[in-house]
Every structure is written in C-alpha cells, then in structure tokens.
Design a protein around this motif. Structure first.
Motif, mmCIF file in Angstrom:
data_model
loop_
_atom_site.group_PDB
_atom_site.id
_atom_site.type_symbol
_atom_site.label_atom_id
_atom_site.label_comp_id
_atom_site.label_asym_id
_atom_site.label_seq_id
_atom_site.Cartn_x
_atom_site.Cartn_y
_atom_site.Cartn_z
ATOM 1 N N ALA A 34 16.420 33.546 20.783
ATOM 2 C CA ALA A 34 16.338 33.585 22.250
ATOM 3 C C ALA A 34 15.558 32.379 22.760
ATOM 4 C CB ALA A 34 15.665 34.874 22.690
ATOM 5 N N ARG A 35 14.488 32.027 22.049
ATOM 6 C CA ARG A 35 13.705 30.872 22.482
ATOM 7 C C ARG A 35 14.511 29.579 22.313
ATOM 8 N NH1 ARG A 35 10.077 30.956 18.934
ATOM 9 N NH2 ARG A 35 9.020 32.764 19.731
ATOM 10 N N LEU A 36 15.209 29.488 21.182
ATOM 11 C CA LEU A 36 16.065 28.305 20.958
ATOM 12 C C LEU A 36 17.117 28.177 22.046
ATOM 13 C CD1 LEU A 36 17.154 27.975 17.225
ATOM 14 C CD2 LEU A 36 15.860 26.373 18.606
ATOM 15 N N ARG A 73 17.380 31.182 5.955
ATOM 16 C CA ARG A 73 17.311 30.038 5.037
ATOM 17 C C ARG A 73 16.679 28.815 5.689
ATOM 18 N NH1 ARG A 73 23.292 29.806 3.018
ATOM 19 N NH2 ARG A 73 23.583 31.646 4.285
ATOM 20 N N LEU A 74 16.362 28.909 6.974
ATOM 21 C CA LEU A 74 15.693 27.790 7.630
ATOM 22 C C LEU A 74 14.278 27.657 7.083
ATOM 23 C CD1 LEU A 74 16.422 27.941 11.455
ATOM 24 C CD2 LEU A 74 17.019 26.132 9.880
ATOM 25 N N ALA A 80 14.976 23.982 13.369
ATOM 26 C CA ALA A 80 16.162 24.595 13.962
ATOM 27 C C ALA A 80 16.840 23.663 14.962
ATOM 28 C CB ALA A 80 15.775 25.905 14.638
ATOM 29 N N GLU A 81 16.035 22.920 15.724
ATOM 30 C CA GLU A 81 16.638 22.031 16.722
ATOM 31 C C GLU A 81 17.485 20.955 16.044
ATOM 32 O OE1 GLU A 81 13.913 19.777 19.024
ATOM 33 O OE2 GLU A 81 15.508 18.833 20.192
ATOM 34 N N LEU A 84 20.615 22.505 14.759
ATOM 35 C CA LEU A 84 21.553 22.748 15.852
ATOM 36 C C LEU A 84 22.274 21.462 16.239
ATOM 37 C CD1 LEU A 84 19.991 24.977 18.652
ATOM 38 C CD2 LEU A 84 22.184 25.258 17.541
ATOM 39 N N ARG A 85 21.491 20.400 16.383
ATOM 40 C CA ARG A 85 22.048 19.112 16.783
ATOM 41 C C ARG A 85 23.103 18.656 15.775
ATOM 42 N NH1 ARG A 85 17.038 16.520 18.085
ATOM 43 N NH2 ARG A 85 16.941 15.956 15.916
ATOM 44 N N SER A 86 22.742 18.763 14.514
ATOM 45 C CA SER A 86 23.656 18.356 13.457
ATOM 46 C C SER A 86 24.927 19.197 13.486
ATOM 47 C CB SER A 86 22.941 18.504 12.123
ATOM 48 O OG SER A 86 23.786 18.214 11.082
#
Lengths: 191, 109
Positions: A34-36, A73-74, A80-81, A84-86
């Motif tokens: 949710a924060r992401l 697995r992170l 995470a950012e 996500l970008r990748s």
C-alpha cells in the motif's frame, strides 16, 4: 527482511469486504505494498507512458502484481522501488515487442485501448519542437529509449540504469550516446 | 553530461547539450500531462482485488495440477502391478543338493 508494523495507509486502502488478514507477514506485505502504491504509482505510470506503453495502467498493475508475488524474496523494502522500475521497463519492452510482432502478422491491427487516448491528449499539450523530439524518441530502439528516459527524466546514475535494464554500465553509455545522436540528428533535420 | 559520445554534442562544455536540455523539458512536459484514470485509493483497491483473484487462481491451478499428476501416477502404478503374471514366479526351486544341505563342490587349491 525487516519486520514492520502495518501503517495506516494499508488500513485506508484496505478492501472492506476482504477477509481479515491475521498473518503478520501478510500484514507486512499489505502495508508495504500500500505504501509503495501510494509513493510510486503515479511515477511508474509516467515512466510507462514515457517508455511508449500503449496501456500504461495495465503495465504498472502487472508490475505491482509481480512484486506482490515476490515480496518475501525482496532483500530490502528499499529495493522495491528499483525492482518496480526494472519490471515496468521489462514489461513495457515486452508489450511493445508483442505489438510489433502482432502488427506484422495481422492485416487489420486491433484498436488501441483507451489509455492511448490519454497519452495522445497529454502529447497534444506539447510544443511543436517537443512533439518532434518525443516522436523521435518513440522511434528509437527500446533500449536506447529506456536509457534516455531513465537518465534524463528520472535522473538515475549509470549504475542504477544498468541495474534497471539488466545490462552493463558500458552498454548504458553506448545506448545513451547513440540515442542522443539520433535525437540530435532528428532535431537538426527539423531545423 | 560526460558519458555521451562526441557525435551527440551540439555545443562544447561539460554541461548538458542542447538536445539533452530539450529532451528533459519534453519528458517533463509529457510526464506532467499523465494522470491516472482512477483516483489512487480506487486504483489500489482494484489492483489489490486483481492480485488476490490471480493468486487464488494460480493456487487453484497448481492444486489441480498436483492432483492430476498424483492420480495419473497412481493409475499407472496400479496398471503396471495389474500386468504382473498371476502364477507365482520361481525364484529358488529348492531341488538338488541344496535340499540335503550339501554344499557346492569346491575347486581344489
């Protein structure tokens, strides 16, 4: 991975009809996602548009689903950012490649989705020279376009671009240089 | 920027070239016009519903696959066992010297 208490963001966005989640790991994942979503959804949407995705919202939703599946697995929430970008870069590249192949084999290409209209509307707000530049950018090979967008819109360093694209720093330099040369040529031809 | 090739440079100097500046402006302008079609809470709720649905479906497919493989393995095992001959196979006849407890003739040293 560091354990963290769920934030109010998760409670704000939580689906009221969903079953209550009691597992602490699940709670942490919900809160983190949710924060992401709150922090990066808009920027990921813009990134997908700039990379030339015809359905940026689907691309970004798919990227969030990938991170939802691989959350445990992170190694770090801060990673995470970048992940996500990748993922958005990869999914957009795959989507464009798929459309190119589909258009090559189908005589009457399918109608573009509604999101394309939104992108076209935002492109209509550009000045003429900017539109020419963006058109030239969209004509570049996917790798060159990605390198330029990540460098000049997100302002990432070469190592970060290399990590996002899954290539070496030398390749990033090559793609950036070639892309800029092509854009310069296109702009010179217009002037 | 220093990492671009000389062929991309319009002007000299360590700063960004004209094309780079124009590209940054154009990207900013294009990105500034992008708006999500749904407000953020709605988008999150929709996306989360989709994740949960896909996850449930993935688990269901996985469970069905495991059940099918298990059932197939069981059926194949039963079929193979059913193909075995009904009469008892002779492993050791029990005839000859062995019955009397005599050992086999040993070679002379």
């Amino acid at each position: 991975m560091r354990r963290r208490q769920p934030t109010p963001v998760a409670e704000t966005y939580a689906e009221p009809l969903a079953l209550p989640v009691t597992d602490p790991a699940e709670l942490e994942r919900e809160a983190g996602l949710a924060r992401l979503f709150e922090l990066h959804y808009s920027s990921m949407l813009r990134l997908a548009v700039l990379l030339g995705a015809d359905d940026p919202e689907n691309v970004v939703a798919e990227a969030y689903y990938q991170i939802y599946r691989k959350w445990r697995r992170l190694r770090d929430v801060r990673a995470a950012e970048a992940y996500l970008r990748s993922t958005v870069c990869n999914l957009t590249r795959m989507r464009i490649r798929h459309l190119q192949v589909a258009r090559r084999h189908v005589e009457s290409p399918p109608e573009l989705p509604d999101e394309t209209v939104a992108s076209a509307e935002s492109a209509a707000l550009l000045r003429d020279d900017q539109r020419v530049l963006i058109d030239a950018l969209q004509q570049l090979p996917a790798r060159q376009r990605e390198a330029l967008v990540l460098r000049h819109w997100l302002g990432l360093k070469e190592s970060e671009i290399a990590a996002a694209m899954g290539i070496s720093c030398g390749s990033v330099k090559t793609h950036t240089s070639r892309g800029l040369a092509a854009l310069t040529q296109a702009m010179e031809a217009r002037r | 920027m220093n990492d671009t090739g000389p062929e991309a440079m319009n002007d000299t100097g360590p700063g960004p070239t004209r094309t780079e500046r124009e590209l940054q402006d154009a990207l900013e302008a294009l990105a500034g016009g992008v708006r999500p079609t749904r407000p953020l809470p709605d988008a999150y709720r929709t996306a989360r519903g989709e994740w949960l649905r896909r996850e449930r479906r993935r688990r269901l497919v996985l469970a069905v696959l495991v059940a099918v493989v298990f059932a197939l393995a069981t059926l194949i095992g039963l079929w193979v066992l059913n193909q075995a001959p009904a009469h008892p196979g002779v492993i050791f006849s029990g005839t000859g010297d062995a019955v009397n407890g005599a050992s086999l003739p040993r070679p002379n040293p």
